[in-house]
Structures are given as structure tokens and as C-alpha cells.
Design a protein around this motif. Structure first.
Motif, PDB file in Angstrom:
ATOM      1  N   LEU A   1      21.988 -34.286  17.929  1.00  0.00           N
ATOM      2  CA  LEU A   1      22.808 -35.365  18.480  1.00  0.00           C
ATOM      3  C   LEU A   1      23.576 -36.050  17.370  1.00  0.00           C
ATOM      4  N   ALA A   2      24.866 -36.249  17.602  1.00  0.00           N
ATOM      5  CA  ALA A   2      25.698 -37.061  16.713  1.00  0.00           C
ATOM      6  C   ALA A   2      26.192 -38.267  17.502  1.00  0.00           C
ATOM      7  N   TRP A   3      25.748 -39.452  17.124  1.00  0.00           N
ATOM      8  CA  TRP A   3      26.204 -40.706  17.733  1.00  0.00           C
ATOM      9  C   TRP A   3      27.289 -41.259  16.818  1.00  0.00           C
ATOM     10  N   LEU A   4      28.564 -41.093  17.223  1.00  0.00           N
ATOM     11  CA  LEU A   4      29.686 -41.395  16.339  1.00  0.00           C
ATOM     12  C   LEU A   4      30.753 -42.218  17.067  1.00  0.00           C
ATOM     13  N   PRO A   5      30.421 -43.443  17.461  1.00  0.00           N
ATOM     14  CA  PRO A   5      31.422 -44.293  18.107  1.00  0.00           C
ATOM     15  C   PRO A   5      32.507 -44.696  17.120  1.00  0.00           C
ATOM     16  N   GLN A   6      33.659 -45.086  17.651  1.00  0.00           N
ATOM     17  CA  GLN A   6      34.699 -45.648  16.795  1.00  0.00           C
ATOM     18  C   GLN A   6      34.334 -47.097  16.463  1.00  0.00           C
TER      19      GLN A   6
ATOM     20  N   GLY B   1      37.459 -42.857   4.815  1.00  0.00           N
ATOM     21  CA  GLY B   1      36.243 -42.528   4.098  1.00  0.00           C
ATOM     22  C   GLY B   1      35.211 -41.851   4.991  1.00  0.00           C
ATOM     23  N   LEU B   2      35.037 -42.378   6.217  1.00  0.00           N
ATOM     24  CA  LEU B   2      34.069 -41.795   7.131  1.00  0.00           C
ATOM     25  C   LEU B   2      34.505 -40.410   7.597  1.00  0.00           C
ATOM     26  N   ARG B   3      35.792 -40.223   7.840  1.00  0.00           N
ATOM     27  CA  ARG B   3      36.285 -38.898   8.220  1.00  0.00           C
ATOM     28  C   ARG B   3      35.980 -37.878   7.126  1.00  0.00           C
ATOM     29  N   SER B   4      36.274 -38.256   5.888  1.00  0.00           N
ATOM     30  CA  SER B   4      36.019 -37.342   4.776  1.00  0.00           C
ATOM     31  C   SER B   4      34.534 -37.049   4.636  1.00  0.00           C
ATOM     32  N   LEU B   5      33.709 -38.078   4.776  1.00  0.00           N
ATOM     33  CA  LEU B   5      32.261 -37.891   4.670  1.00  0.00           C
ATOM     34  C   LEU B   5      31.752 -36.934   5.742  1.00  0.00           C
ATOM     35  N   LEU B   6      32.173 -37.144   6.985  1.00  0.00           N
ATOM     36  CA  LEU B   6      31.706 -36.298   8.078  1.00  0.00           C
ATOM     37  C   LEU B   6      32.215 -34.866   7.935  1.00  0.00           C
TER      38      LEU B   6
ATOM     39  N   GLU C   1      28.197 -28.656   5.211  1.00  0.00           N
ATOM     40  CA  GLU C   1      26.915 -28.364   4.572  1.00  0.00           C
ATOM     41  C   GLU C   1      25.809 -28.178   5.618  1.00  0.00           C
ATOM     42  N   LEU C   2      25.909 -28.903   6.744  1.00  0.00           N
ATOM     43  CA  LEU C   2      24.865 -28.823   7.766  1.00  0.00           C
ATOM     44  C   LEU C   2      24.946 -27.544   8.584  1.00  0.00           C
ATOM     45  N   GLY C   3      26.127 -26.954   8.675  1.00  0.00           N
ATOM     46  CA  GLY C   3      26.267 -25.739   9.461  1.00  0.00           C
ATOM     47  C   GLY C   3      26.500 -26.043  10.933  1.00  0.00           C
ATOM     48  N   PRO C   4      26.214 -25.096  11.830  1.00  0.00           N
ATOM     49  CA  PRO C   4      26.506 -25.259  13.259  1.00  0.00           C
ATOM     50  C   PRO C   4      25.862 -26.525  13.830  1.00  0.00           C
ATOM     51  N   GLY C   5      26.629 -27.237  14.651  1.00  0.00           N
ATOM     52  CA  GLY C   5      26.124 -28.461  15.254  1.00  0.00           C
ATOM     53  C   GLY C   5      27.262 -29.405  15.572  1.00  0.00           C
ATOM     54  N   PRO C   6      26.957 -30.579  16.075  1.00  0.00           N
ATOM     55  CA  PRO C   6      27.975 -31.522  16.557  1.00  0.00           C
ATOM     56  C   PRO C   6      28.364 -32.582  15.533  1.00  0.00           C
ATOM     57  N   PHE C   7      28.180 -32.314  14.228  1.00  0.00           N
ATOM     58  CA  PHE C   7      28.188 -33.397  13.244  1.00  0.00           C
ATOM     59  C   PHE C   7      29.532 -33.635  12.556  1.00  0.00           C
ATOM     60  N   GLY C   8      30.586 -32.949  12.992  1.00  0.00           N
ATOM     61  CA  GLY C   8      31.893 -33.186  12.412  1.00  0.00           C
ATOM     62  C   GLY C   8      32.573 -34.405  13.013  1.00  0.00           C
ATOM     63  N   VAL C   9      33.839 -34.598  12.658  1.00  0.00           N
ATOM     64  CA  VAL C   9      34.617 -35.718  13.184  1.00  0.00           C
ATOM     65  C   VAL C   9      34.913 -35.460  14.661  1.00  0.00           C
ATOM     66  N   PRO C  10      34.552 -36.378  15.563  1.00  0.00           N
ATOM     67  CA  PRO C  10      34.837 -36.163  16.985  1.00  0.00           C
ATOM     68  C   PRO C  10      36.336 -35.991  17.250  1.00  0.00           C
ATOM     69  N   LYS C  11      36.663 -35.125  18.204  1.00  0.00           N
ATOM     70  CA  LYS C  11      38.065 -34.907  18.568  1.00  0.00           C
ATOM     71  C   LYS C  11      38.735 -36.203  19.024  1.00  0.00           C
ATOM     72  N   MET C  12      37.960 -37.062  19.692  1.00  0.00           N
ATOM     73  CA  MET C  12      38.510 -38.305  20.240  1.00  0.00           C
ATOM     74  C   MET C  12      39.024 -39.237  19.137  1.00  0.00           C
ATOM     75  N   TRP C  13      38.508 -39.108  17.923  1.00  0.00           N
ATOM     76  CA  TRP C  13      38.988 -39.952  16.831  1.00  0.00           C
ATOM     77  C   TRP C  13      40.451 -39.693  16.516  1.00  0.00           C
ATOM     78  N   SER C  14      40.961 -38.538  16.913  1.00  0.00           N
ATOM     79  CA  SER C  14      42.346 -38.156  16.605  1.00  0.00           C
ATOM     80  C   SER C  14      43.284 -38.345  17.784  1.00  0.00           C
ATOM     81  N   CYS C  15      42.776 -38.833  18.901  1.00  0.00           N
ATOM     82  CA  CYS C  15      43.603 -38.977  20.107  1.00  0.00           C
ATOM     83  C   CYS C  15      44.367 -40.304  20.100  1.00  0.00           C
TER      84      CYS C  15
END
Length: 303
Positions: A135-140, A278-283, A289-303
Motif C-alpha cells: 500500500l502507498a498512501w500518497l495524498p497531495q 523534492g517528494l516527486r524526486s524522492l518517490l 530501488e523497491l521494484g514492482p509495486g505501487p510506490f511511485g508518483v501517483p498519476k493523479m499528481w500530474s493531472c
């Protein structure tokens, strides 16, 4: 939330208690219509996909599941259709990720907390992540305006074998508009359990008389946008080393440490735009490094 010169659609002065049917005294938050919303998502999964098992939504909270790629569910989006948060509002979100679920949960846009009259808004988030779930909890960001009052609590129930990133970030006024937060009330707390045992408690609290001191170096210094990110999963020592390497590449202040069974990352900047970059770059870097999973930058952040 209403300025002294604000006019309603019918032309009435909204600073007048009579405009709300209140006579003979000052308007309070309890005298006005306030939001009482909730959302609950339960997800389960298999080796190939994540499925929605249960959804509950109560106005003004709405839940969306945009299709991204070929999988059924990879991102869930929380929508607050009221357009912001005012004193006396109550919003509750619960996300449960069962075995093999893999999902990122974010928000449609930045949340805005407006001036309160006398009561704090209450925001509660509960996350439960079972074994083998990701689970990635990544609200704006949450933008707090001057004289806003907010009490936010994030509770996370972790199970051994799960993997989680959870983020909350707060902005004190919009730097681009020259906004200053000089009074109000903020209480932002975390409680994290692992296998039913409390492993971390954290809190940030500031009230009217303290805002004038926030510029001190021992407090927020010149930072007006701050974030806390936690990571729970395998290989904590290796993950910590990677996060500390990433921290040196960011244009904002960042530090990471291990407390108990979780990694805690603090990120701070002078403006929300700097913190977002900074958070975008970090994620982006950490998810590689984490590999497969939901831990990247959410698509909604770019909408």
C-alpha cells in the motif's frame, strides 16, 4: 471561512449572524452547515491483479478508481466535493489492503483548510495493511490558511510481511501569494502499530501563541512546507542507506532514520512547489530501488 465583506448569492452579508438564522450573538461553527463525510475501501488481490472488495462513501467524500494500464485497480483517488475544509467539518478515510493487494491511494487535488470560527476540523485516516499486501498512501498536500483550525490523526495497522509507504504533507499558506499563517490551531499526529503492538507515536501541535515562534531554527526556521513519510518493509538498513543517498540529491531539506520497525523521513522546504519537486524526486528514485509495486508518483499528481 467568510470575510467581513463576503456576499452570498442573494446579496446578503455573510458576516451577519442573521444571514444564517442566528440572532443575538456571534456565529459559531456549530451554527453553520458542516461536512460529515467518510470513505472506506477494502482491496484484495492475486498474483496478477488487485480487486475492490468493498467501497463505502458518504458525501462529500467520493472514491474513484481510474484504470491505469491493463490491471483492474492500481490507483484509488479520494475526492472531497465540498471544495475545502472548514471549522467543525469531520472527514474519515479507511483503507484496508488484504493479502496480495497492491495499490496507491491519493487525492484528486491539494486539500485546503479555511479559517475556522471556533472549532477545529477533524480528519481521521486509518490504514490497515495485511501480510503480502502493498500500500502507498500518497495524498497531495494540505494547505492551511491563516486562522484555520485542524486536528488530523493518521493511524496505521501493519502486519508482518506487508510493505507500506505513507505520506502526509502540510503547507502553511501559499508562498506565491504572499500568504502568512500567524494564528490558528494545528494538531497533526501519527500512531503506528505492528502486529497489534504500538511501535511509533508522533505529533506536531501549534496554537495561536506559538505561530510567532515558528521561525526559530529549533522549530520550522524558514520552512513553510513540511512532510513526513514512513516506510515499512524488508531490508530496512539497505532502504535507509538508499533514502539517505537520495536525500543528498534533493533541492530541499531531507533526513531519514529508523525507529523500531519503520523508516521515518522528514522533508521540508520554503514553499510547496519546492516540496512537491523534492517528494516527486524522492518517490521516483526510491520506487526504482523497491521494484514492482505501487510506490511511485501517483498519476493523479500530474493531472
Amino acid at each position: 471561512m467568510f470575510e467581513a465583506t463576503h456576499q452570498g448569492n442573494s446579496g446578503e452579508d455573510l458576516s451577519d449572524p442573521g444571514a444564517f438564522g442566528v440572532r443575538g450573538g456571534n456565529v459559531r461553527d456549530v451554527d453553520l452547515e458542516r461536512a460529515n463525510g467518510a470513505g472506506r475501501i477494502v482491496l484484495t488481490g492475486s498474483a496478477n491483479s488487485t480487486r475492490i472488495s468493498e467501497v463505502y462513501q458518504k458525501f462529500p467524500i467520493g472514491l474513484m478508481f481510474p484504470r491505469i494500464g491493463d490491471e483492474m485497480v492500481t490507483e484509488a483517488v479520494i475526492v472531497n466535493s465540498s471544495g475545502g475544509i472548514a471549522g467543525g467539518d469531520r472527514l474519515e478515510i479507511e483503507v484496508v489492503a488484504l493479502n496480495n493487494a497492491s495499490v496507491a491511494v491519493t487525492t484528486q487535488a491539494a486539500e485546503k483548510v479555511y479559517r475556522a470560527l471556533d472549532r477545529p476540523a477533524r480528519i481521521g485516516t486509518k490504514l490497515k495493511v495485511c501480510s503480502r499486501a502493498k500500500l502507498a498512501w500518497l495524498p497531495q498536500e494540505t494547505i492551511v490558511f491563516n486562522q484555520a483550525r485542524i486536528r488530523r490523526q493518521t493511524e496505521i495497522d501493519l502486519c508482518s510481511g506487508a510493505e507500506v509507504i505513507a505520506l502526509e504533507w502540510m503547507v502553511l499558506g501559499r508562498a506565491a501569494r504572499g500568504e502568512e499563517v500567524v494564528s490558528g490551531y494545528i494538531s497533526d499526529s501519527w500512531r503506528i502499530k505492528k502486529d497489534g503492538h504500538l511501535i511509533w507515536v508522533d505529533g506536531f501541535r501549534v496554537s495561536d501563541e506559538v505561530f510567532a515562534q515558528l521561525h526559530r531554527k529549533a522549530l520550522l526556521s524558514n520552512w513553510k512546507a513540511v512532510a513526513t513519510l514512513i516506510y515499512f518493509g524488508p531490508g530496512l538498513d539497505t532502504r535507509l542507506r538508499i533514502l539517505r543517498e537520495i536525500a543528498t540529491s534533493l533541492d530541499c531539506s531531507c533526513a531519514a532514520t529508523i525507529v523500531g520497525a519503520i523508516i521515518i523521513v522528514r522533508v521540508a522546504a520554503a514553499a510547496s512547489s519546492d516540496l512537491r519537486r523534492g517528494l516527486r524526486s524522492l518517490l521516483e528514485q526510491f520506487s526504482r530501488e523497491l521494484g514492482p509495486g505501487p510506490f511511485g508518483v501517483p498519476k493523479m499528481w500530474s493531472c
